[in-house]
Design an enzyme around this catalytic site. Structure first.
Site, mmCIF file in Angstrom:
data_model
loop_
_atom_site.group_PDB
_atom_site.id
_atom_site.type_symbol
_atom_site.label_atom_id
_atom_site.label_comp_id
_atom_site.label_asym_id
_atom_site.label_seq_id
_atom_site.Cartn_x
_atom_site.Cartn_y
_atom_site.Cartn_z
ATOM 1 N N GLU A 1 -38.293 -27.434 -46.167
ATOM 2 C CA GLU A 1 -38.290 -26.168 -45.984
ATOM 3 C C GLU A 1 -38.853 -25.314 -47.102
ATOM 4 O O GLU A 1 -38.658 -25.419 -48.246
ATOM 5 C CB GLU A 1 -36.876 -25.661 -45.803
ATOM 6 C CG GLU A 1 -36.913 -23.842 -45.702
ATOM 7 C CD GLU A 1 -35.547 -23.528 -45.319
ATOM 8 O OE1 GLU A 1 -35.620 -22.181 -44.649
ATOM 9 O OE2 GLU A 1 -34.744 -24.045 -45.357
ATOM 10 N N HIS B 1 -39.431 -21.764 -48.627
ATOM 11 C CA HIS B 1 -38.501 -20.709 -48.313
ATOM 12 C C HIS B 1 -38.936 -19.927 -49.797
ATOM 13 O O HIS B 1 -39.381 -20.197 -50.910
ATOM 14 C CB HIS B 1 -37.158 -20.886 -48.565
ATOM 15 C CG HIS B 1 -36.288 -19.851 -48.225
ATOM 16 N ND1 HIS B 1 -35.818 -18.966 -49.231
ATOM 17 C CD2 HIS B 1 -35.366 -19.500 -47.260
ATOM 18 C CE1 HIS B 1 -34.886 -18.046 -48.677
ATOM 19 N NE2 HIS B 1 -34.852 -18.578 -47.432
ATOM 20 N N ASP C 1 -40.810 -20.967 -43.515
ATOM 21 C CA ASP C 1 -39.968 -20.059 -43.470
ATOM 22 C C ASP C 1 -40.410 -18.643 -43.939
ATOM 23 O O ASP C 1 -40.857 -18.524 -45.068
ATOM 24 C CB ASP C 1 -38.420 -19.893 -44.512
ATOM 25 C CG ASP C 1 -37.582 -19.031 -44.301
ATOM 26 O OD1 ASP C 1 -37.657 -18.164 -44.649
ATOM 27 O OD2 ASP C 1 -36.403 -19.615 -43.924
ATOM 28 N N HIS D 1 -38.845 -21.343 -39.203
ATOM 29 C CA HIS D 1 -37.712 -20.238 -39.534
ATOM 30 C C HIS D 1 -38.308 -18.891 -39.368
ATOM 31 O O HIS D 1 -39.099 -18.490 -40.366
ATOM 32 C CB HIS D 1 -36.980 -20.439 -40.822
ATOM 33 C CG HIS D 1 -35.976 -21.484 -40.732
ATOM 34 N ND1 HIS D 1 -35.551 -22.155 -41.642
ATOM 35 C CD2 HIS D 1 -35.555 -22.465 -39.513
ATOM 36 C CE1 HIS D 1 -34.793 -23.135 -41.460
ATOM 37 N NE2 HIS D 1 -34.824 -23.223 -40.063
ATOM 38 N N GLU E 1 -34.409 -16.549 -37.192
ATOM 39 C CA GLU E 1 -33.374 -16.618 -38.377
ATOM 40 C C GLU E 1 -33.180 -15.163 -38.946
ATOM 41 O O GLU E 1 -34.005 -14.854 -39.634
ATOM 42 C CB GLU E 1 -33.694 -17.612 -39.204
ATOM 43 C CG GLU E 1 -32.571 -17.883 -40.525
ATOM 44 C CD GLU E 1 -33.036 -18.846 -41.429
ATOM 45 O OE1 GLU E 1 -32.169 -19.595 -42.020
ATOM 46 O OE2 GLU E 1 -34.384 -18.940 -41.637
#
Length: 365
Positions: free
Chosen positions: A172, A174, A204, A294, A330
């Site tokens: 991920e 992020h 993300d 995400h 999300e």
């Protein structure tokens, strides 16, 4: 909107979901859609933790609102016998998915290094723990696992397991990092070395925000920040300094005004750690390696837009880049909002409306 009980939430959401207003109605999914939508059940984690939902009622509400078809879970949150998978949960999972027609999208595999109080996991313990989660994901029918470590020594040992189970592994990206952050460049180098089609990334969208979320700003305002401090917070956030430098500058500003940063609790850190401002166009640099998304968001305003994240632009970048995986909604406003302040699943529904409208605007008449 303040929630009082699950039954009250269901009554209101049925009314909203059946709204006849063209700007509120969700455009239906079509075969021409470039990618499919879904959500991570993490979006309702606060309500789940508070006992407002159990597993069955949560999936029922998701189905009622027409959200999906992709369902993502965080294993540590969803598996009652985590990290092991019980036969009872596997049966209830399959029954629910067959009932509602959901698809498995992503299995969130945390690497809980601090399971022991006295030390972190050894390399062998990391491998054994992660292999257990891979086999859980496979048993539940997930094609992809979101991983938290891209250490070469671990990935080399895990790749044969992923190949055996036909699992994609996605690290991920992020906030506050983006696709070209130094830490992510190191992961990209590891991927180049291992050269496996099973390795990729979860994008993300917390990484690519153009403003701070109103949900966060409301939280720090409740904690005592006045208008001047709110403006200073946002101006510091918008600079190109590192996350740590911006955080320290803001803490220094608060101390200079004789305001104890401790009054903000974790918000003084989360304001910078969870709000990145990388340009959305940077995702194109790694698009072939993006295996899952995400679709992070915090708010949907009265105009149906996410006020801090440019979803129409993100849709354009991913459509033009040829992305064909899931966008998994999300909602992470529970980090800042009070329990019951909003209905996160209704917000997910509205976010799906926004994404599908953005898709339609890119399609020829």
């Amino acid at each position: 909107m303040r929630l009082r009980s699950p039954s009250a939430r269901r009554t209101r959401s049925r009314s909203s979901a059946s709204c006849a207003c063209p700007t509120c109605r969700s455009p239906p999914a079509t075969d021409e859609d470039p990618f499919q939508l879904g959500l991570t059940l993490y979006s309702a984690s606060a309500e789940f933790r508070a006992g407002w939902y159990d597993f069955d009622s949560l999936l029922a509400r998701v189905a009622e609102l027409g959200i999906g078809p992709g369902i993502e879970i965080v294993a540590s949150q969803a598996l009652p016998t985590y990290p092991d998978l019980s036969p009872e949960f596997a049966r209830s999972w399959r029954t629910a998915f067959d009932k509602y027609g959901f698809d498995e999208s992503s299995f969130g595999a945390n690497l809980d290094m601090g399971r022991r109080r006295d030390r972190d996991m050894t390399d062998d313990e990391e491998f054994a723990f992660t292999e257990t989660l891979f086999r859980d994901a496979h048993a539940l029918g997930f094609p992809l696992v979101r991983i938290q470590s891209a250490k070469p020594v671990l990935l080399r040992r895990l790749l044969p397991i992923a190949e055996e189970l036909n699992l994609k592994l996605a690290y991920e990206i992020h906030a506050p990092m983006g696709p070209n952050a130094p830490q992510i460049m190191k992961v990209r180098e590891v991927y180049d070395e291992l050269d496996s089609p099973l390795l990729g990334f979860v994008a993300d969208f917390s990484s690519t925000m153009h403003a701070m979320s109103p949900t966060l700003l409301r939280a720090v305002q409740r904690a005592g920040l006045d208008d001047e401090a709110l403006e200073r917070l946002q101006s510091i956030w918008a600079t190109d300094a590192s996350m740590q430098e911006r955080q320290q500058e803001f803490i220094g500003y608060l101390k200079g005004r004789d305001f104890d940063p401790g009054r903000l609790g974790s918000f003084a850190h989360l304001a910078f750690n969870m709000h990145g401002h990388v340009a959305p166009q940077e995702w194109a640099d790694i698009m072939p390696q993006i295996l899952h998304v995400h679709a992070k968001f915090y708010d949907i305003d009265e105009n149906g837009q996410e006020p801090a994240i440019d979803y129409p632009e993100l849709v354009r970048v991913f459509v033009e880049g040829g992305y064909r995986g899931y966008w998994s909604s999300e909602w992470e406003g529970h980090a800042f909002a009070e329990l019951g302040e909003v209905d996160p699943l209704m917000l997910v529904r509205k976010q799906h409306d926004l994404i599908r409208r953005s898709m339609r605007e890119l399609q020829p008449a």
